[in-house]
Structure formats: C-alpha cells, structure tokens
Design a protein around this motif. Sequence first.
Motif, PDB file in Angstrom:
ATOM      1  N   LYS A 265      27.475 -23.619  26.336  1.00 30.90           N
ATOM      2  CA  LYS A 265      27.928 -22.543  27.226  1.00 30.90           C
ATOM      3  C   LYS A 265      28.443 -23.080  28.559  1.00 30.90           C
ATOM      4  O   LYS A 265      28.279 -22.444  29.603  1.00 30.90           O
ATOM      5  CB  LYS A 265      26.785 -21.542  27.451  1.00 30.90           C
ATOM      6  CG  LYS A 265      26.507 -20.658  26.237  1.00 30.90           C
ATOM      7  CD  LYS A 265      25.438 -19.630  26.539  1.00 30.90           C
ATOM      8  CE  LYS A 265      25.305 -18.612  25.415  1.00 30.90           C
ATOM      9  NZ  LYS A 265      26.460 -17.735  25.288  1.00 30.90           N
ATOM     10  N   SER A 266      29.020 -24.262  28.527  1.00 33.96           N
ATOM     11  CA  SER A 266      29.569 -24.864  29.748  1.00 33.96           C
ATOM     12  C   SER A 266      30.971 -24.320  30.026  1.00 33.96           C
ATOM     13  O   SER A 266      31.635 -23.778  29.139  1.00 33.96           O
ATOM     14  CB  SER A 266      29.653 -26.384  29.598  1.00 33.96           C
ATOM     15  OG  SER A 266      28.380 -26.925  29.350  1.00 33.96           O
ATOM     16  N   ILE A 267      31.397 -24.489  31.278  1.00 35.04           N
ATOM     17  CA  ILE A 267      32.766 -24.163  31.680  1.00 35.04           C
ATOM     18  C   ILE A 267      33.439 -25.476  32.070  1.00 35.04           C
ATOM     19  O   ILE A 267      33.015 -26.129  33.038  1.00 35.04           O
ATOM     20  CB  ILE A 267      32.771 -23.182  32.870  1.00 35.04           C
ATOM     21  CG1 ILE A 267      32.014 -21.905  32.517  1.00 35.04           C
ATOM     22  CG2 ILE A 267      34.208 -22.861  33.286  1.00 35.04           C
ATOM     23  CD1 ILE A 267      31.748 -20.996  33.715  1.00 35.04           C
ATOM     24  N   ILE A 268      34.424 -25.890  31.300  1.00 34.58           N
ATOM     25  CA  ILE A 268      35.139 -27.140  31.584  1.00 34.58           C
ATOM     26  C   ILE A 268      36.528 -26.766  32.092  1.00 34.58           C
ATOM     27  O   ILE A 268      37.309 -26.122  31.386  1.00 34.58           O
ATOM     28  CB  ILE A 268      35.241 -28.017  30.324  1.00 34.58           C
ATOM     29  CG1 ILE A 268      33.847 -28.356  29.793  1.00 34.58           C
ATOM     30  CG2 ILE A 268      36.015 -29.301  30.635  1.00 34.58           C
ATOM     31  CD1 ILE A 268      33.860 -29.121  28.472  1.00 34.58           C
ATOM     32  N   ILE A 269      36.811 -27.167  33.329  1.00 33.65           N
ATOM     33  CA  ILE A 269      38.085 -26.808  33.961  1.00 33.65           C
ATOM     34  C   ILE A 269      38.898 -28.081  34.204  1.00 33.65           C
ATOM     35  O   ILE A 269      38.444 -28.988  34.907  1.00 33.65           O
ATOM     36  CB  ILE A 269      37.843 -26.079  35.292  1.00 33.65           C
ATOM     37  CG1 ILE A 269      37.018 -24.810  35.046  1.00 33.65           C
ATOM     38  CG2 ILE A 269      39.167 -25.736  35.976  1.00 33.65           C
ATOM     39  CD1 ILE A 269      36.554 -24.124  36.311  1.00 33.65           C
ATOM     40  N   CYS A 270      40.070 -28.145  33.597  1.00 34.06           N
ATOM     41  CA  CYS A 270      40.985 -29.272  33.811  1.00 34.06           C
ATOM     42  C   CYS A 270      42.130 -28.775  34.698  1.00 34.06           C
ATOM     43  O   CYS A 270      42.625 -27.660  34.497  1.00 34.06           O
ATOM     44  CB  CYS A 270      41.541 -29.776  32.492  1.00 34.06           C
ATOM     45  SG  CYS A 270      40.278 -30.221  31.273  1.00 34.06           S
ATOM     46  N   THR A 271      42.537 -29.583  35.652  1.00 36.72           N
ATOM     47  CA  THR A 271      43.673 -29.199  36.491  1.00 36.72           C
ATOM     48  C   THR A 271      44.841 -30.160  36.274  1.00 36.72           C
ATOM     49  O   THR A 271      44.653 -31.318  35.871  1.00 36.72           O
ATOM     50  CB  THR A 271      43.304 -29.196  37.992  1.00 36.72           C
ATOM     51  OG1 THR A 271      43.012 -30.532  38.404  1.00 36.72           O
ATOM     52  CG2 THR A 271      42.110 -28.296  38.252  1.00 36.72           C
ATOM     53  N   SER A 272      46.039 -29.653  36.533  1.00 38.15           N
ATOM     54  CA  SER A 272      47.240 -30.483  36.368  1.00 38.15           C
ATOM     55  C   SER A 272      48.357 -29.907  37.236  1.00 38.15           C
ATOM     56  O   SER A 272      48.266 -28.782  37.729  1.00 38.15           O
ATOM     57  CB  SER A 272      47.680 -30.496  34.905  1.00 38.15           C
ATOM     58  OG  SER A 272      48.204 -29.227  34.553  1.00 38.15           O
ATOM     59  N   ASN A 273      49.399 -30.703  37.409  1.00 34.13           N
ATOM     60  CA  ASN A 273      50.548 -30.265  38.219  1.00 34.13           C
ATOM     61  C   ASN A 273      51.785 -30.010  37.350  1.00 34.13           C
ATOM     62  O   ASN A 273      52.913 -30.105  37.821  1.00 34.13           O
ATOM     63  CB  ASN A 273      50.878 -31.303  39.299  1.00 34.13           C
ATOM     64  CG  ASN A 273      49.776 -31.416  40.329  1.00 34.13           C
ATOM     65  OD1 ASN A 273      49.339 -32.497  40.678  1.00 34.13           O
ATOM     66  ND2 ASN A 273      49.298 -30.275  40.817  1.00 34.13           N
ATOM     67  N   TYR A 274      51.588 -29.698  36.079  1.00 33.17           N
ATOM     68  CA  TYR A 274      52.719 -29.384  35.210  1.00 33.17           C
ATOM     69  C   TYR A 274      53.396 -28.093  35.668  1.00 33.17           C
ATOM     70  O   TYR A 274      52.776 -27.245  36.327  1.00 33.17           O
ATOM     71  CB  TYR A 274      52.255 -29.226  33.763  1.00 33.17           C
ATOM     72  CG  TYR A 274      51.733 -30.503  33.143  1.00 33.17           C
ATOM     73  CD1 TYR A 274      52.548 -31.624  33.023  1.00 33.17           C
ATOM     74  CD2 TYR A 274      50.434 -30.579  32.669  1.00 33.17           C
ATOM     75  CE1 TYR A 274      52.075 -32.796  32.450  1.00 33.17           C
ATOM     76  CE2 TYR A 274      49.946 -31.748  32.095  1.00 33.17           C
ATOM     77  CZ  TYR A 274      50.775 -32.845  31.991  1.00 33.17           C
ATOM     78  OH  TYR A 274      50.297 -34.012  31.431  1.00 33.17           O
ATOM     79  N   ASN A 275      54.672 -27.948  35.249  1.00 32.23           N
ATOM     80  CA  ASN A 275      55.435 -26.766  35.670  1.00 32.23           C
ATOM     81  C   ASN A 275      55.509 -25.680  34.604  1.00 32.23           C
ATOM     82  O   ASN A 275      55.665 -24.501  34.918  1.00 32.23           O
ATOM     83  CB  ASN A 275      56.864 -27.180  36.056  1.00 32.23           C
ATOM     84  CG  ASN A 275      56.876 -28.027  37.312  1.00 32.23           C
ATOM     85  OD1 ASN A 275      56.249 -27.665  38.306  1.00 32.23           O
ATOM     86  ND2 ASN A 275      57.566 -29.165  37.272  1.00 32.23           N
ATOM     87  N   ASP A 276      55.445 -26.068  33.326  1.00 28.84           N
ATOM     88  CA  ASP A 276      55.504 -25.046  32.275  1.00 28.84           C
ATOM     89  C   ASP A 276      54.792 -25.542  31.015  1.00 28.84           C
ATOM     90  O   ASP A 276      54.398 -26.712  30.909  1.00 28.84           O
ATOM     91  CB  ASP A 276      56.959 -24.659  31.962  1.00 28.84           C
ATOM     92  CG  ASP A 276      57.800 -25.858  31.554  1.00 28.84           C
ATOM     93  OD1 ASP A 276      57.391 -26.574  30.620  1.00 28.84           O
ATOM     94  OD2 ASP A 276      58.859 -26.090  32.182  1.00 28.84           O
ATOM     95  N   LEU A 277      54.649 -24.636  30.054  1.00 29.43           N
ATOM     96  CA  LEU A 277      53.891 -24.936  28.838  1.00 29.43           C
ATOM     97  C   LEU A 277      54.533 -26.043  28.011  1.00 29.43           C
ATOM     98  O   LEU A 277      53.839 -26.876  27.417  1.00 29.43           O
ATOM     99  CB  LEU A 277      53.737 -23.662  27.996  1.00 29.43           C
ATOM    100  CG  LEU A 277      52.918 -22.534  28.650  1.00 29.43           C
ATOM    101  CD1 LEU A 277      52.890 -21.304  27.743  1.00 29.43           C
ATOM    102  CD2 LEU A 277      51.501 -22.986  28.943  1.00 29.43           C
ATOM    103  N   ASN A 278      55.878 -26.031  27.957  1.00 31.88           N
ATOM    104  CA  ASN A 278      56.559 -27.066  27.172  1.00 31.88           C
ATOM    105  C   ASN A 278      56.265 -28.458  27.717  1.00 31.88           C
ATOM    106  O   ASN A 278      56.048 -29.412  26.965  1.00 31.88           O
ATOM    107  CB  ASN A 278      58.072 -26.816  27.177  1.00 31.88           C
ATOM    108  CG  ASN A 278      58.442 -25.596  26.357  1.00 31.88           C
ATOM    109  OD1 ASN A 278      57.722 -25.232  25.427  1.00 31.88           O
ATOM    110  ND2 ASN A 278      59.548 -24.953  26.705  1.00 31.88           N
ATOM    111  N   GLU A 279      56.274 -28.559  29.043  1.00 31.95           N
ATOM    112  CA  GLU A 279      55.986 -29.853  29.677  1.00 31.95           C
ATOM    113  C   GLU A 279      54.548 -30.294  29.369  1.00 31.95           C
ATOM    114  O   GLU A 279      54.281 -31.470  29.116  1.00 31.95           O
ATOM    115  CB  GLU A 279      56.186 -29.754  31.194  1.00 31.95           C
ATOM    116  CG  GLU A 279      56.038 -31.091  31.902  1.00 31.95           C
ATOM    117  CD  GLU A 279      56.171 -30.965  33.413  1.00 31.95           C
ATOM    118  OE1 GLU A 279      56.227 -29.833  33.918  1.00 31.95           O
ATOM    119  OE2 GLU A 279      56.193 -32.015  34.085  1.00 31.95           O
ATOM    120  N   ILE A 280      53.628 -29.331  29.369  1.00 25.32           N
ATOM    121  CA  ILE A 280      52.228 -29.660  29.072  1.00 25.32           C
ATOM    122  C   ILE A 280      52.095 -30.216  27.656  1.00 25.32           C
ATOM    123  O   ILE A 280      51.494 -31.273  27.440  1.00 25.32           O
ATOM    124  CB  ILE A 280      51.343 -28.402  29.231  1.00 25.32           C
ATOM    125  CG1 ILE A 280      51.339 -27.928  30.676  1.00 25.32           C
ATOM    126  CG2 ILE A 280      49.909 -28.709  28.784  1.00 25.32           C
ATOM    127  CD1 ILE A 280      50.662 -26.582  30.876  1.00 25.32           C
TER     128      ILE A 280
END
Length: 365
Positions: A265-280
């Motif tokens: 039941k953890s919350i794992i938050i990843c951050t990134s500086n991508y601009n759109d879903l395709n780039e991700i």
Amino acid sequence: MSNIVIYYGSKNEFYKIIPTDHRTLTDLVYEIDKDSKSYVIHIQGQNENDNNDERVFVENFVASSDEYAGVREHVIINFNNFLSKFDSKNIYLHNPPLQISDQIIRLHPNTEIVYQDYCLITLDHLKIINSKYDLKIIGQSSVKFELLQALFPLTLDDRIRPVVLLLYGNSGLGKTETAKFIAEVVGEPLFRKQFSMFQNNQFSTYLFGGAHYEKSFAKDLLDRESNVLLLDEFDKAHSSFHSAFYQLFDEGVYEDQNYSLRLEKSIIICTSNYNDLNEIEEHLGSAIYNRFDKIVHFNDLNDEAKQKIGEQIYESLIEVYENRLSESIIQRLSSSYVECDNVREIKHLIEDSFALHAVLENIKE
C-alpha cells in the motif's frame, strides 16, 4: 534459548522496542576479536580451569542495520557461530541481511518477526488533499483530481501493491512539492532519492546489490520512515537501471543479493521533465511506461497562478527577513512575476529583492 526478534522498519521505530540497557553488535565484535588475539600462558602445575574462559553473558544484544557494514564478512556468513560466543537472554536484529536472517530462522524457528506499521492513506486523507491541494500547489487544479483518482484504490482492503505515479512537465511547477504534500497529509517524512545521480557502475551496485558493506537501495527502503516514496528526476537515470524497478512497480517486491522486502500500500512517485506521453514512452521504453498506474501532466503556469505564487512567497519571506519592501518595489516585483517560467524563478526574484534591500539597510552609514 534466547528470545530473538527480527525487526523490519526504520531505526527510530526499532529503538522504541529495544531495552535501553543493551550491548551492540559493534561492541561485542570488538570485544570478542580483542580476546581472540590475547595470548594465554599456561604455568606448569596451574589448573587449566583457573583460566578465565567463561562466556560473556549479555542480557540484551542489539544489532542495528548500520552495524552490519562495519563487521567482517565471516561474522555475517557465520552469524550463528558468532552468537554462540556469548550467552544472551534477548536478541534484537534490525533489518538484517538475508545471510543472517536465513541462518537465524533456520536454527531458531520461533524467532519473532516484526514489521513496522506505516501510515496508510485513507478517505480522510483524500478529503484533505481535495480541500488543500489548490492552496499548496497553485495552478495545477487538474492534477488534484488525477491524484485523487489514482490514490483511491489504496483505501480499499484488497489493494496491497503500491500505486506508482509518474509526474511530468517542465521544472518548477510543483511535482516535488506534490510528493511532499502527500507525505505531509499522510503524516510521515518523505522517502526521497535523487535519480540524476544514477549514471554509473557505482549506482548499478547500489540498485542491484554488492558486498554486504556497500550501500544499497534495498537497505535504504528497509530503513525508510515513510510509505510515501519520491524517485526524483526518474528520467535522468540510465535506462539500463529501469529493470530494477519492474517487480517493485508490479508487486511492491524489491530484491538484491543481500536484502528482500515488500512494500504494501505504498505510494511511489516518480518525477520527470518530459513534455508529452510520446516522449515518455520513447525514452523510458514501453516496459516501464506501462507499469505506471497514472501519468500526470503538470501544466505551465498562467499569469494568474504566477501572481498568486508571488504573493504567497512574498508573505512567507517577510518573516524570514523581518522586513517589508517599499510599495514601489512590490509593484515592480509583481509586474515581473509573469516574466518568470516557474516557481523557482519567482522565488529567486523575490529573495534577491529582499536580500538587496536588507544588505543596503545594514551597510548604510
């Protein structure tokens, strides 16, 4: 027969269950090692029983997670042999490596295993997020509803595995602050790792495990004080490291050659500086892309949001600098907020103004 407890959790919580009066692993290893190097001289006619070879009695023996790295490998490999060198009434082991826990459980099947109870997100927490998020993270109201939607399953009894979020957008828009805010609402300090540092072989060892004395992500997870985890700048980690997270994201299980753990039941938050879903998807690859439960976009700030952020930061810095700026400076600052791209730029602009004003006030004759 000793009473043996293996505790998995943070150091702060471990110290709450151990007796104040105890001897540590480091202490006993040093003493036994010192005794083993002592020469014993037998005098003709002296009874060998006169030698002081009684085993040390230790009422409470404690091994905390930081101590295993400080002992030699033979102590880890033959931990039961090490324990046999002294008598103990109670043994407390904190986040032991697998080599130790396997030995202990095999020879002492009645070993008590205790896991820390981390705070879990509830419907009441979601209500707080709903009412306060817009005050804390300005200009991202659409993000709030996506967060609430993603976090809700954790309030259900049957949902055990973690919720994994990827927050993306330009820097300085509130992604990291969002993770801090969720941890604050849940009531535990945020577990944070900066992934921009994960670029070389050293961090490969950190993720996949090395010698028992080397740092490892698994050990840090075991030592964590929170069930809210931030993997900051996840996009900066080399793609070869992404496979380390497959099982963690899918099942909440993380293993290396020294440790094994389960996040429930953890919350794992990843951050990134991508601009759109395709780039991700292009950069991270489909394998890791499809493992996120929710991918949330942070919008660039509009002028109204920049004004609100500027006013909020200005009010907070008045207390820090114990001073107010003149109305003319405030007006110039206010008109400059819209020229900034993100929260950091606005904060730097206001801090610079306060600092310049303060230093001029203090150095004038």
